[in-house]
Write a protein that holds these residues in place. Structure first.
Motif, PDB file in Angstrom:
ATOM      1  N   ASP A   6      28.140 -12.803 -36.009  1.00  0.00           N
ATOM      2  CA  ASP A   6      28.341 -11.570 -36.483  1.00  0.00           C
ATOM      3  C   ASP A   6      26.783 -11.354 -37.595  1.00  0.00           C
ATOM      4  O   ASP A   6      26.917  -9.756 -37.520  1.00  0.00           O
ATOM      5  CB  ASP A   6      29.530 -10.731 -35.780  1.00  0.00           C
ATOM      6  N   GLN A   7      27.149 -11.963 -37.962  1.00  0.00           N
ATOM      7  CA  GLN A   7      25.491 -11.554 -39.517  1.00  0.00           C
ATOM      8  C   GLN A   7      24.272 -11.600 -38.666  1.00  0.00           C
ATOM      9  O   GLN A   7      23.595 -11.103 -39.609  1.00  0.00           O
ATOM     10  CB  GLN A   7      26.049 -12.687 -40.153  1.00  0.00           C
ATOM     11  N   MET A   8      23.989 -11.729 -37.848  1.00  0.00           N
ATOM     12  CA  MET A   8      22.304 -11.610 -37.316  1.00  0.00           C
ATOM     13  C   MET A   8      22.583 -10.642 -37.007  1.00  0.00           C
ATOM     14  O   MET A   8      23.479  -9.502 -35.755  1.00  0.00           O
ATOM     15  CB  MET A   8      22.168 -12.585 -36.007  1.00  0.00           C
ATOM     16  N   ILE A   9      21.305  -9.336 -37.783  1.00  0.00           N
ATOM     17  CA  ILE A   9      21.146  -8.376 -37.856  1.00  0.00           C
ATOM     18  C   ILE A   9      20.725  -7.712 -36.270  1.00  0.00           C
ATOM     19  O   ILE A   9      21.410  -6.900 -36.007  1.00  0.00           O
ATOM     20  CB  ILE A   9      20.232  -8.048 -38.216  1.00  0.00           C
ATOM     21  N   GLY A  10      19.896  -8.834 -35.753  1.00  0.00           N
ATOM     22  CA  GLY A  10      19.694  -8.294 -34.660  1.00  0.00           C
ATOM     23  C   GLY A  10      20.350  -8.638 -33.423  1.00  0.00           C
ATOM     24  O   GLY A  10      20.406  -7.840 -32.698  1.00  0.00           O
ATOM     25  N   GLN A  11      21.263  -9.209 -33.834  1.00  0.00           N
ATOM     26  CA  GLN A  11      22.402  -9.633 -32.630  1.00  0.00           C
ATOM     27  C   GLN A  11      23.101  -7.970 -32.428  1.00  0.00           C
ATOM     28  O   GLN A  11      23.592  -7.675 -31.305  1.00  0.00           O
ATOM     29  CB  GLN A  11      23.943 -11.032 -33.031  1.00  0.00           C
ATOM     30  N   GLN A  12      23.636  -7.126 -33.630  1.00  0.00           N
ATOM     31  CA  GLN A  12      24.379  -6.240 -33.315  1.00  0.00           C
ATOM     32  C   GLN A  12      22.907  -4.874 -32.498  1.00  0.00           C
ATOM     33  O   GLN A  12      23.990  -4.638 -31.956  1.00  0.00           O
ATOM     34  CB  GLN A  12      23.990  -5.435 -34.895  1.00  0.00           C
ATOM     35  N   TYR A  13      21.944  -4.827 -33.200  1.00  0.00           N
ATOM     36  CA  TYR A  13      21.112  -4.318 -31.896  1.00  0.00           C
ATOM     37  C   TYR A  13      21.094  -5.252 -30.426  1.00  0.00           C
ATOM     38  O   TYR A  13      21.891  -3.386 -29.304  1.00  0.00           O
ATOM     39  CB  TYR A  13      19.336  -4.513 -32.380  1.00  0.00           C
ATOM     40  N   ILE A  14      20.869  -6.160 -30.577  1.00  0.00           N
ATOM     41  CA  ILE A  14      21.713  -6.382 -28.883  1.00  0.00           C
ATOM     42  C   ILE A  14      23.048  -6.225 -28.800  1.00  0.00           C
ATOM     43  O   ILE A  14      22.425  -5.831 -27.368  1.00  0.00           O
ATOM     44  CB  ILE A  14      21.514  -7.984 -29.035  1.00  0.00           C
ATOM     45  N   ASP A  15      23.607  -6.296 -29.517  1.00  0.00           N
ATOM     46  CA  ASP A  15      24.987  -5.871 -28.787  1.00  0.00           C
ATOM     47  C   ASP A  15      25.330  -4.305 -28.338  1.00  0.00           C
ATOM     48  O   ASP A  15      24.938  -3.291 -27.286  1.00  0.00           O
ATOM     49  CB  ASP A  15      26.169  -6.748 -29.811  1.00  0.00           C
ATOM     50  N   ARG A  16      24.573  -3.294 -29.417  1.00  0.00           N
ATOM     51  CA  ARG A  16      24.875  -2.063 -28.905  1.00  0.00           C
ATOM     52  C   ARG A  16      23.317  -1.617 -28.054  1.00  0.00           C
ATOM     53  O   ARG A  16      23.716  -0.383 -27.171  1.00  0.00           O
ATOM     54  CB  ARG A  16      24.193  -1.085 -29.979  1.00  0.00           C
ATOM     55  N   THR A  17      22.592  -1.977 -27.766  1.00  0.00           N
ATOM     56  CA  THR A  17      21.665  -1.452 -26.303  1.00  0.00           C
ATOM     57  C   THR A  17      22.569  -2.320 -25.467  1.00  0.00           C
ATOM     58  O   THR A  17      22.344  -1.371 -24.444  1.00  0.00           O
ATOM     59  CB  THR A  17      19.970  -2.289 -26.441  1.00  0.00           C
ATOM     60  N   ARG A  18      23.273  -3.540 -25.234  1.00  0.00           N
ATOM     61  CA  ARG A  18      23.630  -4.021 -23.771  1.00  0.00           C
ATOM     62  C   ARG A  18      24.651  -3.273 -23.842  1.00  0.00           C
ATOM     63  O   ARG A  18      25.193  -2.593 -22.067  1.00  0.00           O
ATOM     64  CB  ARG A  18      24.500  -5.183 -23.730  1.00  0.00           C
ATOM     65  N   ALA A  19      25.451  -2.405 -24.669  1.00  0.00           N
ATOM     66  CA  ALA A  19      26.448  -1.200 -24.745  1.00  0.00           C
ATOM     67  C   ALA A  19      25.748  -0.085 -23.879  1.00  0.00           C
ATOM     68  O   ALA A  19      26.627   0.664 -23.103  1.00  0.00           O
ATOM     69  CB  ALA A  19      27.361  -0.891 -25.920  1.00  0.00           C
ATOM     70  N   TYR A  20      24.398   0.642 -24.314  1.00  0.00           N
ATOM     71  CA  TYR A  20      24.227   1.286 -24.433  1.00  0.00           C
ATOM     72  C   TYR A  20      23.827   1.363 -22.852  1.00  0.00           C
ATOM     73  O   TYR A  20      24.504   1.906 -21.939  1.00  0.00           O
ATOM     74  CB  TYR A  20      22.919   1.646 -24.553  1.00  0.00           C
ATOM     75  N   LEU A  21      23.500   0.194 -22.190  1.00  0.00           N
ATOM     76  CA  LEU A  21      22.725  -0.059 -20.869  1.00  0.00           C
ATOM     77  C   LEU A  21      23.913  -0.822 -20.158  1.00  0.00           C
ATOM     78  O   LEU A  21      23.563   0.294 -18.705  1.00  0.00           O
ATOM     79  CB  LEU A  21      22.323  -1.830 -20.699  1.00  0.00           C
ATOM     80  N   ASP A  22      25.199  -0.411 -20.073  1.00  0.00           N
ATOM     81  CA  ASP A  22      26.407  -0.855 -19.599  1.00  0.00           C
ATOM     82  C   ASP A  22      26.542   0.397 -19.041  1.00  0.00           C
ATOM     83  O   ASP A  22      27.319   0.782 -17.769  1.00  0.00           O
ATOM     84  CB  ASP A  22      27.454  -0.824 -19.850  1.00  0.00           C
ATOM     85  N   TYR A  23      26.969   1.520 -19.917  1.00  0.00           N
ATOM     86  CA  TYR A  23      26.789   2.777 -19.769  1.00  0.00           C
ATOM     87  C   TYR A  23      25.753   3.559 -18.902  1.00  0.00           C
ATOM     88  O   TYR A  23      26.293   4.338 -17.822  1.00  0.00           O
ATOM     89  CB  TYR A  23      27.338   3.269 -21.471  1.00  0.00           C
ATOM     90  N   LEU A  24      24.780   3.263 -19.124  1.00  0.00           N
ATOM     91  CA  LEU A  24      24.185   3.846 -18.137  1.00  0.00           C
ATOM     92  C   LEU A  24      23.931   3.698 -16.838  1.00  0.00           C
ATOM     93  O   LEU A  24      24.041   3.925 -15.799  1.00  0.00           O
ATOM     94  CB  LEU A  24      22.713   3.610 -18.226  1.00  0.00           C
ATOM     95  N   GLU A  25      24.598   2.101 -16.445  1.00  0.00           N
ATOM     96  CA  GLU A  25      24.756   1.450 -15.061  1.00  0.00           C
ATOM     97  C   GLU A  25      25.872   2.542 -14.582  1.00  0.00           C
ATOM     98  O   GLU A  25      25.740   2.468 -13.256  1.00  0.00           O
ATOM     99  CB  GLU A  25      24.544  -0.243 -14.943  1.00  0.00           C
ATOM    100  N   GLU A  26      27.033   2.148 -15.701  1.00  0.00           N
ATOM    101  CA  GLU A  26      28.145   3.019 -14.962  1.00  0.00           C
ATOM    102  C   GLU A  26      27.578   4.418 -14.572  1.00  0.00           C
ATOM    103  O   GLU A  26      28.213   4.793 -13.625  1.00  0.00           O
ATOM    104  CB  GLU A  26      29.431   3.287 -16.068  1.00  0.00           C
ATOM    105  N   HIS A  27      27.128   5.138 -15.103  1.00  0.00           N
ATOM    106  CA  HIS A  27      26.531   6.475 -15.177  1.00  0.00           C
ATOM    107  C   HIS A  27      25.648   6.127 -13.830  1.00  0.00           C
ATOM    108  O   HIS A  27      25.730   7.559 -12.373  1.00  0.00           O
ATOM    109  CB  HIS A  27      25.943   7.049 -16.202  1.00  0.00           C
ATOM    110  N   PHE A  28      24.657   5.413 -14.010  1.00  0.00           N
ATOM    111  CA  PHE A  28      24.283   5.265 -11.904  1.00  0.00           C
ATOM    112  C   PHE A  28      25.128   5.154 -11.453  1.00  0.00           C
ATOM    113  O   PHE A  28      24.572   5.837 -10.012  1.00  0.00           O
ATOM    114  CB  PHE A  28      23.068   4.603 -12.853  1.00  0.00           C
ATOM    115  N   THR A  29      26.014   4.511 -10.724  1.00  0.00           N
ATOM    116  CA  THR A  29      26.999   3.999 -10.072  1.00  0.00           C
ATOM    117  C   THR A  29      27.828   5.886  -9.815  1.00  0.00           C
ATOM    118  O   THR A  29      28.186   5.598  -8.593  1.00  0.00           O
ATOM    119  CB  THR A  29      27.876   3.323 -10.468  1.00  0.00           C
ATOM    120  N   ASN A  30      27.876   6.378 -10.722  1.00  0.00           N
ATOM    121  CA  ASN A  30      28.654   7.017 -10.412  1.00  0.00           C
ATOM    122  C   ASN A  30      28.019   8.657  -9.932  1.00  0.00           C
ATOM    123  O   ASN A  30      28.347   9.233  -9.941  1.00  0.00           O
ATOM    124  CB  ASN A  30      29.849   7.671 -11.896  1.00  0.00           C
ATOM    125  N   ILE A  31      26.916   8.072 -10.080  1.00  0.00           N
ATOM    126  CA  ILE A  31      25.874   9.523  -9.880  1.00  0.00           C
ATOM    127  C   ILE A  31      26.120   9.076  -7.939  1.00  0.00           C
ATOM    128  O   ILE A  31      25.686   9.959  -7.183  1.00  0.00           O
ATOM    129  CB  ILE A  31      24.229   8.917 -10.718  1.00  0.00           C
TER     130      ILE A  31
END
Length: 180
Positions: A6-31
């Motif tokens: 969790d000290q890797m700065i790039g990992q935080q960007y990956i984790d937050r981007t993945r969370a955003y992509l998960d949100y988008l995927e859920e929204h598309f399913t709900n659409i």
């Protein structure tokens, strides 16, 4: 260990981007679910019974929010809603520009509908109704996520949505059918 995961700065960007992509995927399913529910509830309405209109709308729904993957929107939306501790730049002007791009490219937003010319509104009512249905699909999908309804969202935000009376009447017809 020299560097924790969790000290890797790039990992935080990956984790937050993945969370955003998960949100988008859920929204598309709900659409998808919302479009099916609204199409079924609105059986008998012109937009459902006219194959050209329904399939055109279905196609638009298949492309719902794809602009969020564009370079004009992706990073800005991720930084606004899924920030890292390293997103220190003021995101507001970048997000405002991304939001403007988003609603300009996506006819299911009230801002897009409200920007239509009087000619389009009066001469092409079926076109505007298609946009309105897609808008209700979007609100319904958001309601699945946040535990409310499209009607609740509209009524809570009516002042800033600012639809014409005939457009409001049309979406209330859909709300009534969804409430049966």
């Amino acid at each position: 260990m020299f560097i924790e995961h969790d000290q890797m700065i790039g990992q935080q960007y990956i984790d937050r981007t993945r969370a955003y992509l998960d949100y988008l995927e859920e929204h598309f399913t709900n659409i998808r679910k919302a479009f099916q529910a609204i199409s079924e509830a609105c059986t008998g309405m012109v937009w459902v019974n006219d194959d050209c209109t329904w399939y055109t709308l279905r196609n638009k729904v298949c492309w719902h929010d794809v602009s969020k993957f564009s370079m004009e929107e992706f990073t800005q939306y991720r930084a606004k809603f899924f920030p890292t501790e390293y997103d220190t730049e003021d995101i507001k002007p970048h997000f405002d520009k991304a939001w403007n791009h988003h609603y300009s490219c996506n006819e299911h937003h009230a801002e897009f509908i409200n920007a239509l010319s009087d000619e389009v509104i009066t001469d092409k009512p079926g076109l505007v109704e298609r946009y309105l249905v897609h808008m209700v699909v979007d609100w319904t999908a958001m309601g699945y996520k946040f535990g409310d309804t499209a009607q609740h969202y509209y009524e809570a935000n009516r002042a800033k949505i600012n639809l014409l009376p005939q457009h409001e009447e049309f979406i209330y017809t859909i709300f009534e059918r969804l409430n049966k």
